[in-house]
Design a protein around this motif. Structure first.
Motif, PDB file in Angstrom:
ATOM      1  N   LEU A 103      -8.866  -0.339   6.693  1.00 52.92           N
ATOM      2  CA  LEU A 103      -9.149  -0.996   7.977  1.00 52.92           C
ATOM      3  C   LEU A 103     -10.469  -0.556   8.593  1.00 52.92           C
ATOM      4  O   LEU A 103     -11.249  -1.387   9.072  1.00 52.92           O
ATOM      5  CB  LEU A 103      -8.002  -0.718   8.959  1.00 52.92           C
ATOM      6  CG  LEU A 103      -6.628  -1.322   8.612  1.00 52.92           C
ATOM      7  CD1 LEU A 103      -5.576  -0.828   9.590  1.00 52.92           C
ATOM      8  CD2 LEU A 103      -6.703  -2.839   8.634  1.00 52.92           C
ATOM      9  N   VAL A 104     -10.722   0.776   8.607  1.00 55.57           N
ATOM     10  CA  VAL A 104     -11.884   1.285   9.351  1.00 55.57           C
ATOM     11  C   VAL A 104     -12.903   2.024   8.493  1.00 55.57           C
ATOM     12  O   VAL A 104     -13.950   2.415   8.987  1.00 55.57           O
ATOM     13  CB  VAL A 104     -11.408   2.211  10.498  1.00 55.57           C
ATOM     14  CG1 VAL A 104     -10.545   1.450  11.484  1.00 55.57           C
ATOM     15  CG2 VAL A 104     -10.651   3.417   9.950  1.00 55.57           C
ATOM     16  N   GLY A 105     -12.593   2.245   7.203  1.00 59.37           N
ATOM     17  CA  GLY A 105     -13.552   2.933   6.345  1.00 59.37           C
ATOM     18  C   GLY A 105     -13.333   4.436   6.331  1.00 59.37           C
ATOM     19  O   GLY A 105     -12.865   5.018   7.320  1.00 59.37           O
ATOM     20  N   VAL A 106     -13.728   5.077   5.242  1.00 60.92           N
ATOM     21  CA  VAL A 106     -13.487   6.513   5.076  1.00 60.92           C
ATOM     22  C   VAL A 106     -14.325   7.345   6.036  1.00 60.92           C
ATOM     23  O   VAL A 106     -13.920   8.450   6.433  1.00 60.92           O
ATOM     24  CB  VAL A 106     -13.751   6.927   3.610  1.00 60.92           C
ATOM     25  CG1 VAL A 106     -15.248   6.842   3.290  1.00 60.92           C
ATOM     26  CG2 VAL A 106     -13.209   8.317   3.322  1.00 60.92           C
ATOM     27  N   GLN A 155       1.657  11.781  -0.376  1.00 65.32           N
ATOM     28  CA  GLN A 155       2.195  10.857   0.636  1.00 65.32           C
ATOM     29  C   GLN A 155       1.174  10.634   1.755  1.00 65.32           C
ATOM     30  O   GLN A 155       0.977   9.497   2.214  1.00 65.32           O
ATOM     31  CB  GLN A 155       3.493  11.431   1.210  1.00 65.32           C
ATOM     32  CG  GLN A 155       4.201  10.510   2.195  1.00 65.32           C
ATOM     33  CD  GLN A 155       4.680   9.227   1.549  1.00 65.32           C
ATOM     34  OE1 GLN A 155       5.308   9.256   0.497  1.00 65.32           O
ATOM     35  NE2 GLN A 155       4.370   8.088   2.169  1.00 65.32           N
ATOM     36  N   GLU A 156       0.519  11.704   2.191  1.00 63.13           N
ATOM     37  CA  GLU A 156      -0.508  11.575   3.220  1.00 63.13           C
ATOM     38  C   GLU A 156      -1.651  10.700   2.724  1.00 63.13           C
ATOM     39  O   GLU A 156      -2.211   9.895   3.488  1.00 63.13           O
ATOM     40  CB  GLU A 156      -1.040  12.957   3.608  1.00 63.13           C
ATOM     41  CG  GLU A 156      -0.088  13.798   4.450  1.00 63.13           C
ATOM     42  CD  GLU A 156      -0.667  15.164   4.733  1.00 63.13           C
ATOM     43  OE1 GLU A 156      -1.888  15.269   4.934  1.00 63.13           O
ATOM     44  OE2 GLU A 156       0.113  16.138   4.738  1.00 63.13           O
ATOM     45  N   GLU A 157      -2.014  10.865   1.459  1.00 63.96           N
ATOM     46  CA  GLU A 157      -3.093  10.046   0.903  1.00 63.96           C
ATOM     47  C   GLU A 157      -2.755   8.561   1.008  1.00 63.96           C
ATOM     48  O   GLU A 157      -3.597   7.740   1.389  1.00 63.96           O
ATOM     49  CB  GLU A 157      -3.346  10.420  -0.554  1.00 63.96           C
ATOM     50  CG  GLU A 157      -4.476   9.593  -1.175  1.00 63.96           C
ATOM     51  CD  GLU A 157      -4.462   9.623  -2.685  1.00 63.96           C
ATOM     52  OE1 GLU A 157      -5.547   9.556  -3.278  1.00 63.96           O
ATOM     53  OE2 GLU A 157      -3.361   9.690  -3.271  1.00 63.96           O
ATOM     54  N   ALA A 158      -1.503   8.204   0.656  1.00 66.80           N
ATOM     55  CA  ALA A 158      -1.106   6.795   0.716  1.00 66.80           C
ATOM     56  C   ALA A 158      -1.220   6.255   2.132  1.00 66.80           C
ATOM     57  O   ALA A 158      -1.659   5.110   2.348  1.00 66.80           O
ATOM     58  CB  ALA A 158       0.330   6.642   0.201  1.00 66.80           C
ATOM     59  N   GLU A 159      -0.836   7.071   3.112  1.00 61.57           N
ATOM     60  CA  GLU A 159      -0.933   6.635   4.508  1.00 61.57           C
ATOM     61  C   GLU A 159      -2.386   6.519   4.959  1.00 61.57           C
ATOM     62  O   GLU A 159      -2.765   5.573   5.674  1.00 61.57           O
ATOM     63  CB  GLU A 159      -0.177   7.613   5.404  1.00 61.57           C
ATOM     64  CG  GLU A 159       1.336   7.637   5.126  1.00 61.57           C
ATOM     65  CD  GLU A 159       2.038   8.802   5.787  1.00 61.57           C
ATOM     66  OE1 GLU A 159       1.337   9.610   6.454  1.00 61.57           O
ATOM     67  OE2 GLU A 159       3.267   8.932   5.647  1.00 61.57           O
ATOM     68  N   LEU A 160      -3.219   7.474   4.527  1.00 61.75           N
ATOM     69  CA  LEU A 160      -4.636   7.433   4.916  1.00 61.75           C
ATOM     70  C   LEU A 160      -5.370   6.268   4.270  1.00 61.75           C
ATOM     71  O   LEU A 160      -6.304   5.712   4.861  1.00 61.75           O
ATOM     72  CB  LEU A 160      -5.308   8.762   4.529  1.00 61.75           C
ATOM     73  CG  LEU A 160      -4.886   9.985   5.345  1.00 61.75           C
ATOM     74  CD1 LEU A 160      -5.466  11.267   4.727  1.00 61.75           C
ATOM     75  CD2 LEU A 160      -5.342   9.851   6.799  1.00 61.75           C
ATOM     76  N   GLN A 161      -4.947   5.899   3.067  1.00 63.17           N
ATOM     77  CA  GLN A 161      -5.604   4.781   2.389  1.00 63.17           C
ATOM     78  C   GLN A 161      -5.443   3.486   3.177  1.00 63.17           C
ATOM     79  O   GLN A 161      -6.336   2.626   3.167  1.00 63.17           O
ATOM     80  CB  GLN A 161      -5.034   4.607   0.968  1.00 63.17           C
ATOM     81  CG  GLN A 161      -5.407   5.712  -0.004  1.00 63.17           C
ATOM     82  CD  GLN A 161      -6.876   5.663  -0.397  1.00 63.17           C
ATOM     83  OE1 GLN A 161      -7.652   4.843   0.093  1.00 63.17           O
ATOM     84  NE2 GLN A 161      -7.274   6.564  -1.285  1.00 63.17           N
ATOM     85  N   GLU A 162      -4.323   3.350   3.871  1.00 62.57           N
ATOM     86  CA  GLU A 162      -4.126   2.161   4.708  1.00 62.57           C
ATOM     87  C   GLU A 162      -5.156   2.137   5.836  1.00 62.57           C
ATOM     88  O   GLU A 162      -5.705   1.088   6.183  1.00 62.57           O
ATOM     89  CB  GLU A 162      -2.704   2.159   5.287  1.00 62.57           C
ATOM     90  CG  GLU A 162      -1.598   1.995   4.248  1.00 62.57           C
ATOM     91  CD  GLU A 162      -1.648   0.660   3.552  1.00 62.57           C
ATOM     92  OE1 GLU A 162      -2.015  -0.337   4.219  1.00 62.57           O
ATOM     93  OE2 GLU A 162      -1.357   0.600   2.342  1.00 62.57           O
ATOM     94  N   ILE A 163      -5.417   3.313   6.415  1.00 59.84           N
ATOM     95  CA  ILE A 163      -6.407   3.401   7.491  1.00 59.84           C
ATOM     96  C   ILE A 163      -7.811   3.142   6.947  1.00 59.84           C
ATOM     97  O   ILE A 163      -8.621   2.443   7.575  1.00 59.84           O
ATOM     98  CB  ILE A 163      -6.330   4.786   8.163  1.00 59.84           C
ATOM     99  CG1 ILE A 163      -4.944   5.001   8.771  1.00 59.84           C
ATOM    100  CG2 ILE A 163      -7.414   4.941   9.220  1.00 59.84           C
ATOM    101  CD1 ILE A 163      -4.715   6.399   9.306  1.00 59.84           C
TER     102      ILE A 163
END
Length: 593
Positions: A478-481, A467-475
C-alpha cells in the motif's frame, strides 16, 4: 466349497452367482485365467468382486473359485530391498517368470523367494515357554536389517524343537507344544492386510522423526509414530518431499508405496536409492527400504489394496522393535479407486462422488500408525513405531476437496505445499503460514533436550518473524517499504534471510540435501544473532541503511551456510564471529566516528 459363475463384467468389477458359500473379503480366482479378485459385497447368492488384474476378454459363464481366505501378505525374510506390486507380487519374480516387462494376467508368483537360503540363528531354547511376539531366532536379511523371526499372534507354547543353520523360508525351523498339540512353523507369517496387527499398548508421542529437511524439523515436526499429510498441486514437490524423508529420516526401515502415481517417479526411486548412503548406517539406503509399485498404468483396483499391503508390512517390522516410516504417494489416487468401485456398485455417493465411507477408510489407515509396546515377553519391553506420511493430490491444489479435508481430520501434521512458492523455485514449497504441527510443543522440548538449548523459544521467534513479515508485506504493497519504521524494515530483512538461507533447501545438492539437528541449530542461531546484534546497533544510533550496506559480505556468508559441510564446524564459528565484528565495525564507522 462350491464355486460360482460370472454373470457380468464391468471394468474391475465382476458379478458372480452361486456364491452362497463365500464371505465378504474372501479372495477368489476369477475366470479361466484365474485372475485375483476380492469379494466386496454379497446379496443373496450373488457377489460383487473387485479384480486386481485387467478383466478384458473375461466374460459371463466363466468360473469363480472361492479360496475362503482374505487378502493377506506373506511376512518373512526376502522383503527388504525388494519391489512388489499392490498385492505383494514381486516384480523381479514376474520378470523372471514371464520374460517380459508387462504383468501377465493370472500368473502366480510367490511373494517370498522359495529357493533362497537364509542363515537362521536360534534365540529360543528347547523347553522354553514362549508366547506371541517372542523372538525365536534371527536372520541377517540385509547388512542393516536383522530379521527377527517371531512367534505368530495367537500362538503360545513350549519349544519342542529348534535348529540353527541354513534354511529356506518354507523349511520347518521350530515346533511348539501348544494346548492344541504340537505345531511346526517355518519363517513365514501370513496376515490379512485390512486387519491391524495386535500389540500390548499404545504409547504417547515423545520423539521427533528427524528428516534432515529444515522446514520440517524446525517448523512443523512429526513424531515417531505420528501421521502427516502433504497436500499440494501438481508440480509443487510432493514426491520430492516424500523421497527426501524416505532417504534421510532417522528410522530403521522405510516402506514406500507408489499408489497410482506415474511410473517415472518409481523409476527415480529405483535409480537413486541404491546409490545413496544412509548417514545413520553408512550402508545403501535400499538396504532398509521396501518398495510397493502400483503406478497409474496398473489396474485401478490394486491401488486400493496397495496401501493396506504397505501398512501391514510396516506393522510387522514394528513388531520386531523397529521404527518404520510408510510413504503413500498418493492417497488421492487410492481414493479415486474407491470412488470408481463405489460408483460401479451403485452406492449412494458422498461429496464429489466419493463414497460416504471415505473418511472412515482414511481413519482406519492412519490410525494404524503409532508408537507401541509390542507383543512378546522375551526380556525388556520392545518398542516399535510406524509413522505414516501421505501425499494428497487435490485437483488444482484445492485443499477444500474431500480427500484433503478427511485426511486433515485424522492427522496432526499438515505440510501444505504452495504452487506460488514452487513457481519461485523455493523448495521444499511448504507454506510456513498455512502449515502446522499439533505436536510441535512436545517435539520442540524433545529437540531442545537433545541439543541442550531453548529450541522452543528459537522456533517460536522464527515463526513470529515470518508472521510479522506477512503482515508487513500488506502494508508495503500500500505505502512502500520506505514508509516503514527502521525496526520493521529489519524484520523484513531477517525474515528474507530465514526464508532464503534457512527454509529453502536444495534436494539435489550433496551437502544441502540433508541437515542434522546440530547444524540446523547453528544456522538458525547465527541468523538470530545477526538480528539481535543489528537491533542493539540501531538502539545505539545506527541506521538500517548503514547496517544493510556494512553487512553485505557477512549476509552473503550466511546465505552460503547451507552449503557448508557438517564436518566443518570452524566455518560456522568464523561466520558467527564475523557477525559480531561486522556489526561492531558498522557502529565504529557510522556512530562512534
Amino acid at each position: 466349497m462350491k464355486n460360482g459363475t460370472i454373470i457380468s463384467v464391468a471394468g474391475p468389477l465382476v458379478i458372480a452367482k452361486g456364491m452362497e458359500d463365500a464371505a465378504v473379503r474372501d479372495i477368489c480366482r476369477v475366470g479361466d485365467l484365474g485372475l485375483i479378485g476380492e469379494i466386496i459385497q454379497i446379496r443373496g447368492d450373488e457377489a460383487s468382486l473387485q479384480v486386481y488384474e485387467e478383466t478384458s476378454m473375461v466374460g459371463p459363464g466363466e468360473p469363480v473359485e472361492i479360496t475362503g481366505e482374505p487378502l493377506s501378505v506373506e511376512l518373512g525374510p526376502g522383503m527388504v530391498a525388494n519391489m512388489f506390486d499392490g498385492i505383494q507380487r514381486p516384480l523381479d519374480g514376474f520378470l523372471e517368470k514371464t520374460g517380459g516387462n508387462y504383468l501377465e494376467r493370472g500368473v502366480v508368483v510367490e511373494p517370498l523367494d522359495r529357493d533362497k537360503e537364509w542363515e537362521f540363528t536360534a534365540v529360543a531354547t528347547i523347553g522354553e515357554t514362549v508366547e506371541a511376539g517372542d523372538v525365536i531366532g534371527t536372520v541377517q536379511e540385509t547388512p542393516v536389517i536383522e530379521h527377527r523371526i517371531m512367534v505368530p499372534p495367537g500362538v503360545s507354547g513350549v519349544v519342542k524343537s529348534i535348529a540353527s543353520g541354513t534354511y529356506k523360508v518354507t523349511d520347518t525351523i521350530y515346533s511348539l507344544d501348544t494346548d492344541k498339540g504340537e505345531r511346526s512353523f517355518d519363517m513365514i507369517q501370513r496376515w490379512p492386510v485390512r486387519k491391524g496387527r495386535p500389540y500390548k499398548r499404545k504409547l504417547g508421542i515423545e520423539e521427533s522423526l528427524l528428516t534432515g529437511q529444515r522446514v520440517i524439523d524446525t517448523m512443523f515436526p512429526v513424531a515417531k509414530g505420528g501421521a502427516a499429510a502433504v497436500p499440494g498441486p501438481f508440480g509443487a514437490g510432493k514426491t520430492v518431499v516424500q523421497h527426501q524423508i524416505a532417504k534421510w529420516a532417522n528410522v530403521d526401515l522405510v516402506v514406500y508405496v507408489g499408489c497410482g502415481e506415474r511410473g517415472n517417479e518409481m523409476t527415480e526411486v529405483i535409480d537413486e536409492f541404491p546409490k545413496l548412503i544412509d548417514p545413520n548406517t553408512g550402508k545403501s539406503i535400499m538396504d532398509r527400504t521396501i518398495l510397493i509399485a502400483n503406478t497409474s498404468n496398473m489396474p485401478v483396483a490394486a491401488r486400493e489394496a496397495s496401501i493396506y499391503t504397505g501398512i501391514a508390512i510396516a506393522e510387522y517390522f514394528r513388531d520386531m522393535g523397529y521404527s518404520v516410516a510408510i510413504m503413500a504417494d498418493s492417497t488421492s489416487r487410492w481414493a479415486e479407486a474407491l470412488r470408481e468401485i463405489s460408483g460401479r456398485l451403485e452406492e449412494m455417493p458422498g461429496d464429489e462422488g466419493y463414497p460416504a465411507y471415505l473418511g472412515s477408510r482414511l481413519a482406519d489407515y492412519y490410525e494404524r500408525a503409532g508408537r507401541v509396546i509390542t507383543l512378546g515377553n522375551d526380556g525388556a519391553e520392545r518398542e516399535g513405531s510406524v509413522t505414516a506420511i501421505g501425499a494428497v493430490s487435490p485437483p488444482g491444489g484445492d485443499t477444500s476437496e474431500p480427500v484433503t479435508q478427511n485426511t486433515l481430520s485424522v492427522v496432526k501434521v499438515y505440510w501444505g505445499l504452495d504452487s506460488s512458492l514452487s513457481q519461485r523455485r523455493h523448495f521444499p514449497a511448504i507454506n510456513w503460514l498455512s502449515s502446522y504441527s499439533l505436536d510441535s510443543d512436545i517435539l520442540n522440548d524433545y529437540v531442545g533436550k537433545q541439543l541442550g538449548v531453548d529450541w522452543a523459544s528459537m522456533v517460536n521467534h522464527t515463526r513470529n518473524l515470518l508472521q510479522e513479515e506477512a503482515e508487513l508485506q500488506e502494508i508495503v504493497r500500500l505505502v512502500g517499504v520506505e514508509s516503514l519504521p527502521e525496526t520493521d524494515r529489519l524484520t523484513l530483512l531477517i525474515s528474507s534471510m530465514i526464508r532464503e538461507s534457512y527454509l529453502q533447501q536444495n534436494a539435489y545438492d550433496d551437502v544441502d540435501t540433508y541437515t542434522s539437528l546440530k547444524k540446523q541449530h547453528v544456522m538458525l542461531d547465527i541468523i538470530h544473532a545477526f538480528e539481535s546484534k543489528s537491533l542493539e546497533a540501531m538502539k545505539l544510533g545506527a541506521y538500517f541503511d548503514d547496517i544493510v550496506k556494512g553487512t553485505a559480505v557477512v549476509r552473503e556468508q550466511i546465505g552460503r551456510m547451507k552449503y557448508v559441510p557438517e564436518d566443518s564446524p570452524e566455518t560456522f564459528t568464523e561466520i558467527r564471529q564475523s557477525v559480531d565484528s561486522t556489526i561492531q565495525h558498522v557502529l565504529e564507522k557510522e556512530v562512534y566516528k
